[in-house]
Design an enzyme around this catalytic site. Structure first.
Site, PDB file in Angstrom:
ATOM      1  N   SER A  66      -1.559  -3.122  -6.387  1.00 48.30           N
ATOM      2  CA  SER A  66      -0.196  -3.604  -6.065  1.00 48.30           C
ATOM      3  C   SER A  66      -0.130  -5.065  -5.638  1.00 48.30           C
ATOM      4  CB  SER A  66       0.414  -2.734  -4.964  1.00 48.30           C
ATOM      5  OG  SER A  66       0.945  -1.569  -5.525  1.00 48.30           O
ATOM      6  N   LYS A 116       1.596  -7.273  -7.986  1.00 47.10           N
ATOM      7  CA  LYS A 116       3.065  -7.272  -8.091  1.00 47.10           C
ATOM      8  C   LYS A 116       3.669  -8.577  -7.579  1.00 47.10           C
ATOM      9  CE  LYS A 116       3.403  -2.244  -7.362  1.00 47.10           C
ATOM     10  NZ  LYS A 116       3.648  -1.213  -6.339  1.00 47.10           N
ATOM     11  N   TYR A 150       4.317  -1.633   1.819  1.00 46.00           N
ATOM     12  CA  TYR A 150       5.043  -0.399   1.482  1.00 46.00           C
ATOM     13  C   TYR A 150       5.918   0.036   2.658  1.00 46.00           C
ATOM     14  CZ  TYR A 150       0.728  -0.327  -1.332  1.00 46.00           C
ATOM     15  OH  TYR A 150      -0.346  -0.660  -2.102  1.00 46.00           O
TER      16      TYR A 150
HETATM   17  N1  GLN Z   1      -1.637   0.643 -10.057  1.00 46.30           N
HETATM   18  C1  GLN Z   1      -1.149   1.329  -8.895  1.00 46.30           C
HETATM   19  C2  GLN Z   1       0.009   2.241  -9.234  1.00 46.30           C
HETATM   20  O1  GLN Z   1       0.913   1.856  -9.899  1.00 46.30           O
HETATM   21  C3  GLN Z   1      -0.756   0.345  -7.851  1.00 46.30           C
HETATM   22  C4  GLN Z   1      -0.237   1.027  -6.614  1.00 46.30           C
HETATM   23  C5  GLN Z   1      -0.600   0.375  -5.346  1.00 46.30           C
HETATM   24  O2  GLN Z   1      -1.541  -0.415  -5.233  1.00 46.30           O
HETATM   25  N2  GLN Z   1       0.107   0.776  -4.322  1.00 46.30           N
HETATM   26  O3  GLN Z   1       0.051   3.355  -8.814  1.00 46.30           O
END
Ligand code: GLN
Length: 307
Positions: free
Chosen positions: A63, A66, A243
């Site tokens: 993530s 992102k 998160y």
């Molecule tokens: N590739 C992971 C997913 O989409 C990334 C999620 C994360 O790092 N929280 O589930």
């Protein structure tokens, strides 16, 4: 200020917390990580790097990618277009939750840090095909890190691609509601490669430094992104970067940061330095337990909270 001995002590203090968490297992290839690994690098604008732990150990961004994709797409498409497809509000839900999508009108993802929003952002990476789109993003990562050898883990990308049923369902929802208009499989291919970009904590700290310096890379004297875009990204790190633990993280640590389920945390202490951490043991919300402990020790000792 902090030095290597001090940082090493913090690592020793944080390590025992690994036993309270576990490595991500919903992406099969991530199960191989050692929960007791822990490494940290702090990158200062004058090029000084202070590290502790096994800093040559590489991990995938997950993530954390992102925030990089968001900066890239904002630079390419502009704020207006990007925020037509994705909102600016934290959710309080787990990163892969589908729940709020149906409740909101129009049904666009609440922010670019949850998976639904990140998929909408990755969808906006331009290029003729997946290869070209991924190559453009990777070139941006090379510029951010100053390291053109960085690539992605084929094994982790493939492993997520084969098992990303929930992410596929988010894509189909987004497609139904006109947020994305490409086929789901190529988008999943691009997204899983993006998440599987692999680096060590020093590279990660260097990206943190660029955000800390408002998009300017002081090492190569390179104005990589406009300050207002770096600011948008840092704001998302504060409100949604950890998160549904972002509120508690802001209170306890108070540093703009983005985590990933590989156990990585990228943090940007505005105007001062970038921090990169890898510690694969995760809490129930998917954040690195040892990484957060380390950041808490650093933040409290050196008064790093921005608030
Ligand atoms: N590739 C992971 C997913 O989409 C990334 C999620 C994360 O790092 N929280 O589930």
């Amino acid at each position: 200020m902090y030095n290597e001995t001090q940082l090493q002590q913090f690592v020793e203090q944080a390590k025992p917390y690994a036993k309270y968490g576990k490595v991500a297992d919903y992406i099969p290839a991530l199960r191989k990580a050692d929960p007791n690994d822990l490494s940290i690098a702090i990158y200062a604008p004058d090029g000084t790097v202070v590290c502790a732990g096994d800093t040559q150990e590489k991990a995938t961004l997950q993530s954390i990618s992102k925030i990089i994709a968001l900066a890239f797409v904002l630079m390419n498409r502009g704020e207006e277009e990007v925020f037509k497809k994705v909102g600016m509000e934290p959710t309080g839900d787990p990163f892969n939750s589908i729940a709020k999508l149906e409740e909101k009108q129009p049904p666009k993802p609440l922010n670019p840090m949850i998976n639904a929003g990140a998929l909408a952002v990755t969808h906006m990476i331009d290029g003729a095909d997946v290869d070209e789109r991924f190559h453009r993003l990777l070139t941006f990562v090379h510029r951010l890190t100053g390291d053109s050898a960085i690539t992605y883990s084929k094994e982790v990308a493939q492993s997520e691609f084969e098992t990303a049923f929930l992410n596929r369902s988010l894509c189909y929802f987004l497609k139904q509601h006109g947020i994305i208009d490409e086929d789901v499989e190529p988008l999943m291919d691009l997204y899983t490669k993006q998440c599987a970009i692999e680096m060590n904590c020093i590279d990660l700290a260097r990206i943190g430094l660029v955000f800390a310096m408002d998009g300017f890379d002081p090492i190569q004297n390179d104005p990589i992104m406009p300050p207002h875009i770096a600011r948008i990204c840092k704001t998302f790190m504060v409100t949604c970067g950890m998160y549904n633990a972002s509120g508690e993280f802001a209170i306890k640590i108070g540093i703009p940061a983005k985590s990933g389920v590989s156990g990585g945390i990228l943090a940007a202490v505005p105007g001062r330095f970038g921090i990169g951490i890898f510690g694969p043991s995760l809490d129930e919300k998917g954040n690195s337990i040892t990484g957060m402990k380390l950041l808490e020790l650093l933040s409290k000792t050196y008064s790093l909270s921005i608030f």
